[in-house]
Design an enzyme around this catalytic site. Structure first.
Site, mmCIF file in Angstrom:
data_model
loop_
_atom_site.group_PDB
_atom_site.id
_atom_site.type_symbol
_atom_site.label_atom_id
_atom_site.label_comp_id
_atom_site.label_asym_id
_atom_site.label_seq_id
_atom_site.Cartn_x
_atom_site.Cartn_y
_atom_site.Cartn_z
ATOM 1 C CG HIS A 176 -1.981 1.098 1.103
ATOM 2 N ND1 HIS A 176 -3.308 0.819 0.886
ATOM 3 C CD2 HIS A 176 -1.888 2.448 1.147
ATOM 4 C CE1 HIS A 176 -3.995 1.949 0.822
ATOM 5 N NE2 HIS A 176 -3.146 2.965 0.972
ATOM 6 C CG HIS B 210 -1.176 6.977 -1.674
ATOM 7 N ND1 HIS B 210 -2.382 7.088 -2.323
ATOM 8 C CD2 HIS B 210 -1.424 6.267 -0.546
ATOM 9 C CE1 HIS B 210 -3.327 6.487 -1.612
ATOM 10 N NE2 HIS B 210 -2.771 5.977 -0.528
ATOM 11 C CD GLN C 131 -6.795 11.259 -2.224
ATOM 12 O OE1 GLN C 131 -5.645 10.956 -2.506
ATOM 13 N NE2 GLN C 131 -7.288 11.110 -1.022
ATOM 14 C CG HIS D 220 -7.668 4.056 0.318
ATOM 15 N ND1 HIS D 220 -7.122 3.665 -0.863
ATOM 16 C CD2 HIS D 220 -6.696 4.744 0.988
ATOM 17 C CE1 HIS D 220 -5.874 4.099 -0.918
ATOM 18 N NE2 HIS D 220 -5.588 4.757 0.189
ATOM 19 C CD GLU E 113 -7.036 6.272 5.668
ATOM 20 O OE1 GLU E 113 -7.362 6.355 4.467
ATOM 21 O OE2 GLU E 113 -5.947 6.683 6.095
ATOM 22 C CG ASP F 95 -1.015 5.031 3.396
ATOM 23 O OD1 ASP F 95 -1.240 5.267 2.196
ATOM 24 O OD2 ASP F 95 -1.858 5.243 4.286
HETATM 25 ZN ZN LIG Z 1 -3.634 5.000 1.117
#
Ligand SMILES: [Zn+2]
Length: 429
Positions: A57, A59, A152, A210, A213, A309
């Protein structure tokens, strides 16, 4: 005659004195005192050889953007999102590519040879998709990059997300992402999960969302994700990232949820560095940790991985893509201090994410790709304790990164001692 033999290595399962023979990019043999010669030999000196680290995971479109256009003063998730919004209009394919490429050299130096990265597709130009598909192709001899189409700003909430997601898949993005807890309502969140899983079933794509979260104990999109996975026959191909709401859920409800996650064979990806810093922000004291229920999920037979992440981006100013730091944090946050639990923390950054990503021929057994890392440690727990140096990083039988052992010389009253903090060092002193 083999291409390479690594002599006298320790393996994660505790076997010592093992020689690893490599030919044509694959592991040919693992046994004590291999009676064959090789073009090159490396003396492991009893150090630990592991399969490469796998980050499930990340970005990659935002890594190393720290300070662009300014720093996150409050350190919160919301200011991070605002900052990313400020940066987005100024991004170019070249800038994303250059940052990500620099970052991938860090990954390789850290022994990370496979990465699943989410790519923000709520940018109608899809610049990050262009940059990262190019990088994925160029680096494929050295590093496996899996791309997730990540809406996103919400799959339903952002008007053009559905179209952009389809375009991203057509441009070569591998995995379908989502962010149900960020849709406008709980119902929209569930609807986004249903639509995206139908799309995955039609396209034969893997899914990584995701999911939940949040600290909201009633955020239960993981339930929909698991049920829809079963409905579409996608068992073993779907991952739930974060699942932090499970930290706050009612225990009775969780006793029903975890068997459902196991039945759906959902891969669970916790992100300990980010969960511990971003969750619980509305709490006074006691403050929740926010990480999902790793111990209980593992006990139910669920595959649980730890991801990094973020690295030096609007949300997280720290990190160097060291997955042993991630394992260290996961171990602490989850109170995974039992002997088997500590060992499982190494698994959570190697074998478990490899399984979730569906990597072929991964592992330290004959026939697998000759991909491995030699660590300056003698066992998995020591590797996590020391964030051990990566002495050699090997991909398809070739050394692609190397580092000198970390050692300090302490001089007291003219007598010097070499300190490397390992167990062997204690025995010598
Ligand atoms: Zn993430």
């Amino acid at each position: 005659m083999l291409d390479l033999i690594i002599r006298n290595a320790t393996l994660p399962d505790g076997r010592t004195g093992q020689d690893i023979g490599i030919q044509n990019g694959r592991i040919a043999a693992i046994q004590p005192q291999l009676a064959t010669e090789a073009t090159r030999e490396i003396d492991a000196a009893g150090y630990l050889a592991t399969p490469p680290f796998v980050d499930s995971h990340l970005h990659m479109d935002s890594v190393l953007s720290l300070g662009m256009p300014r720093l996150n003063e409050s350190g919160t998730l919301l200011e991070g999102i605002a900052l990313w919004g400020e940066l987005k209009p100024h991004l170019t394919v070249e800038a994303i590519y250059e940052r990500a490429r620099k970052f991938c050299l860090w990954s390789i130096a850290r022994g990370v040879l496979a990465v699943r990265t989410h790519v923000d597709i709520c940018d109608d130009r899809l610049l990050a998709v262009q940059a990262l598909t190019k990088l994925r192709a160029e680096l494929s001899p050295y590093l496996d990059i899996q791309l997730v189409a990540f809406p996103q700003d919400g799959y339903l909430r952002y008007a053009r997300a559905a179209g952009n997601l389809t375009r991203a898949l057509e441009m070569g993005v591998d995995v379908i992402g989502g962010i149900p807890h960020f849709e406008r309502t709980m119902d929209d969140g569930a609807a986004s999960v249903k639509t995206l899983l139908r799309l995955a079933a039609e396209r034969g794509a893997r899914v990584d969302m995701h999911c939940d979260e949040t600290d909201d104990p009633l955020s239960r999109h993981i339930e929909t994700l698991a049920a829809e996975t079963i409905n579409h026959g996608l068992q073993g191909r779907v991952a739930g990232s974060h699942l932090t709401s499970m930290h706050s859920m009612d225990n009775y409800y969780v006793s029903k949820l975890i068997p459902l996650i196991a039945e759906a064979q959902i891969g669970v990806i916790a992100n300990p560095l980010i969960n511990i810093t971003l969750q619980g922000r509305h709490d006074t004291y006691p403050k929740r940790r926010g990480m999902t229920r790793v111990k209980e999920l593992r006990a139910a037979g669920v595959t649980v991985a730890f991801g990094h992440d973020c690295v030096m981006d609007p949300w997280y100013p720290l990190g160097s893509h060291d997955l042993l730091q991630v394992a260290f944090m996961g171990l602490h946050v989850g109170q995974l201090t039992g002997l088997a639990d500590m060992r499982a923390c190494l698994d959570a950054v190697t074998a478990a994410p490899a399984q979730i990503l569906g990597l072929d021929d991964y592992g330290l057994t004959p026939g697998c790709h000759a991909d491995l890392v030699l660590l300056q440690a003698h066992d998995p727990i020591e590797a996590i304790r020391l964030s051990a140096e990566r002495l050699y990083v090997i991909r398809r039988g070739n050394v692609i990164a190397q580092a000198a052992p970390r050692v300090s010389r302490v001089v007291l009253d003219g007598t010097s001692a070499l300190i490397d903090f390992t167990r062997k060092n204690l025995e010598q002193a």
